[in-house]
Design a protein around this motif. Structure first.
Motif, PDB file in Angstrom:
ATOM      1  N   LEU A  54      34.106 -18.897 -22.071  1.00 14.71           N
ATOM      2  CA  LEU A  54      34.112 -17.442 -22.148  1.00 14.71           C
ATOM      3  C   LEU A  54      32.897 -16.879 -21.410  1.00 14.71           C
ATOM      4  N   PRO A  55      32.946 -15.609 -21.008  1.00 12.82           N
ATOM      5  CA  PRO A  55      31.851 -15.042 -20.188  1.00 12.82           C
ATOM      6  C   PRO A  55      30.476 -15.126 -20.828  1.00 12.82           C
ATOM      7  N   ASP A  56      30.403 -15.032 -22.148  1.00  6.21           N
ATOM      8  CA  ASP A  56      29.097 -15.017 -22.808  1.00  6.21           C
ATOM      9  C   ASP A  56      28.827 -16.273 -23.627  1.00  6.21           C
ATOM     10  N   GLY A  57      29.501 -17.371 -23.273  1.00  5.55           N
ATOM     11  CA  GLY A  57      29.200 -18.633 -23.936  1.00  5.55           C
ATOM     12  C   GLY A  57      30.441 -19.456 -24.221  1.00  5.55           C
ATOM     13  N   SER A  58      30.255 -20.494 -25.047  1.00  2.00           N
ATOM     14  CA  SER A  58      31.358 -21.385 -25.396  1.00  2.00           C
ATOM     15  C   SER A  58      32.031 -20.929 -26.681  1.00  2.00           C
ATOM     16  N   GLY A  59      33.361 -20.974 -26.670  1.00  2.50           N
ATOM     17  CA  GLY A  59      34.098 -20.633 -27.873  1.00  2.50           C
ATOM     18  C   GLY A  59      33.773 -21.561 -29.026  1.00  2.50           C
ATOM     19  N   LEU A  60      33.282 -22.747 -28.714  1.00  7.29           N
ATOM     20  CA  LEU A  60      32.910 -23.681 -29.775  1.00  7.29           C
ATOM     21  C   LEU A  60      31.765 -23.127 -30.615  1.00  7.29           C
ATOM     22  N   GLY A  61      30.925 -22.309 -29.994  1.00  5.92           N
ATOM     23  CA  GLY A  61      29.833 -21.688 -30.746  1.00  5.92           C
ATOM     24  C   GLY A  61      30.369 -20.738 -31.794  1.00  5.92           C
ATOM     25  N   LEU A  62      31.368 -19.937 -31.419  1.00 10.85           N
ATOM     26  CA  LEU A  62      31.990 -19.029 -32.384  1.00 10.85           C
ATOM     27  C   LEU A  62      32.700 -19.812 -33.479  1.00 10.85           C
ATOM     28  N   LEU A  63      33.341 -20.897 -33.107  1.00  5.41           N
ATOM     29  CA  LEU A  63      34.017 -21.752 -34.090  1.00  5.41           C
ATOM     30  C   LEU A  63      33.012 -22.291 -35.102  1.00  5.41           C
ATOM     31  N   ARG A  64      31.868 -22.749 -34.620  1.00  5.32           N
ATOM     32  CA  ARG A  64      30.835 -23.270 -35.533  1.00  5.32           C
ATOM     33  C   ARG A  64      30.338 -22.180 -36.467  1.00  5.32           C
ATOM     34  N   GLU A  65      30.180 -20.955 -35.956  1.00  7.59           N
ATOM     35  CA  GLU A  65      29.758 -19.827 -36.795  1.00  7.59           C
ATOM     36  C   GLU A  65      30.754 -19.590 -37.924  1.00  7.59           C
ATOM     37  N   MET A  66      32.031 -19.605 -37.575  1.00  8.33           N
ATOM     38  CA  MET A  66      33.062 -19.356 -38.570  1.00  8.33           C
ATOM     39  C   MET A  66      33.040 -20.410 -39.666  1.00  8.33           C
ATOM     40  N   ARG A  67      32.986 -21.661 -39.274  1.00  6.90           N
ATOM     41  CA  ARG A  67      33.027 -22.737 -40.264  1.00  6.90           C
ATOM     42  C   ARG A  67      31.746 -22.781 -41.081  1.00  6.90           C
TER      43      ARG A  67
END
Length: 223
Positions: A54-67
């Motif tokens: 994604l333009p502002d980083g990796s979606g994996l970062g958002l996934l880690r935040e959610m979990r």
């Protein structure tokens, strides 16, 4: 069913959203991680389609935040990175499924439905209120043992009411559960139509939908 798609490829996202809309799923688009955070602050979703690059980083970062925040919303990773290592990393971070680009729209829809159904079944197999029994997975209902004929919108509305039985929900809250941000041509007063239809379908039973003027609607047992 309401889906959040986190994807910066506009053409791809528009195609997915149009296909899901035809299948009765409301889909909001977030082209960046920050946009996804903003959307999740104001809306609860049944599932998330999440790109990795994604333009502002990796979606994996958002996934880690959610979990890390104990958010168990089903997440389907959608990316052009299709190596075994990529899939393993996404699943290890808490993704529920993984689909590589390019993909078939029908498979994406089927996987989303399976994820939402699995999560609903994990939480509760059936919600019962008097003579009314509602199954969140298939979004089906029976009244005194007889199947209720429900349209997609009626089933979605009943889903919200049954999950919050006894609580008054505002017209806006119900509207947000049925329609995406892009459904500007559908007015909030459409909720009144679906409420009336549901009332008719449960009439004569021990279950009713009450209205509190200026507050909202709730489903509960008749006095």
């Amino acid at each position: 069913m309401r889906i959040l798609m986190v994807e910066d490829a506009e053409d791809l996202a528009e195609g997915v959203m149009a296909h899901l809309a035809r299948s009765g799923m409301a889909c909001d688009l977030a082209p960046s991680i920050e946009d996804a955070r903003d959307a999740r602050r104001v809306q609860r979703y049944d599932a998330v389609i999440l790109d990795i690059n994604l333009p502002d980083g990796s979606g994996l970062g958002l996934l880690r935040e959610m979990r890390a925040g104990a958010d168990r919303t089903p997440v389907l990773m959608l990316t052009a990175l299709a190596s075994v290592e990529d899939r393993i990393e996404a699943l290890d971070q808490g993704a529920d499924d993984y689909l590589g680009k390019p993909f078939d729209q029908r498979e994406l829809e089927a996987r989303l439905r399976a994820l939402v159904r699995r999560e609903a079944e994990r939480k509760q197999e059936q919600i019962v209120l008097g003579a009314l029994a509602y199954a969140p997975g298939p979004r089906s209902a029976t009244l005194s043992g007889r199947p209720l004929e429900l349209t997609r919108r009626e089933a979605a509305l009943l889903d919200v009411l049954m999950r919050h039985q006894g609580q008054y929900l505002s017209k806006t809250r119900l509207y947000d559960s049925l329609y995406s941000f892009d459904d500007a041509d559908v007015g909030v007063n459409a909720i009144e139509l679906y409420i009336a239809r549901l009332r008719k379908k449960v009439s004569g039973s021990d279950v009713g939908i009450q209205t509190l003027r200026g507050v909202g609607y709730r489903i509960g047992l008749n006095d």
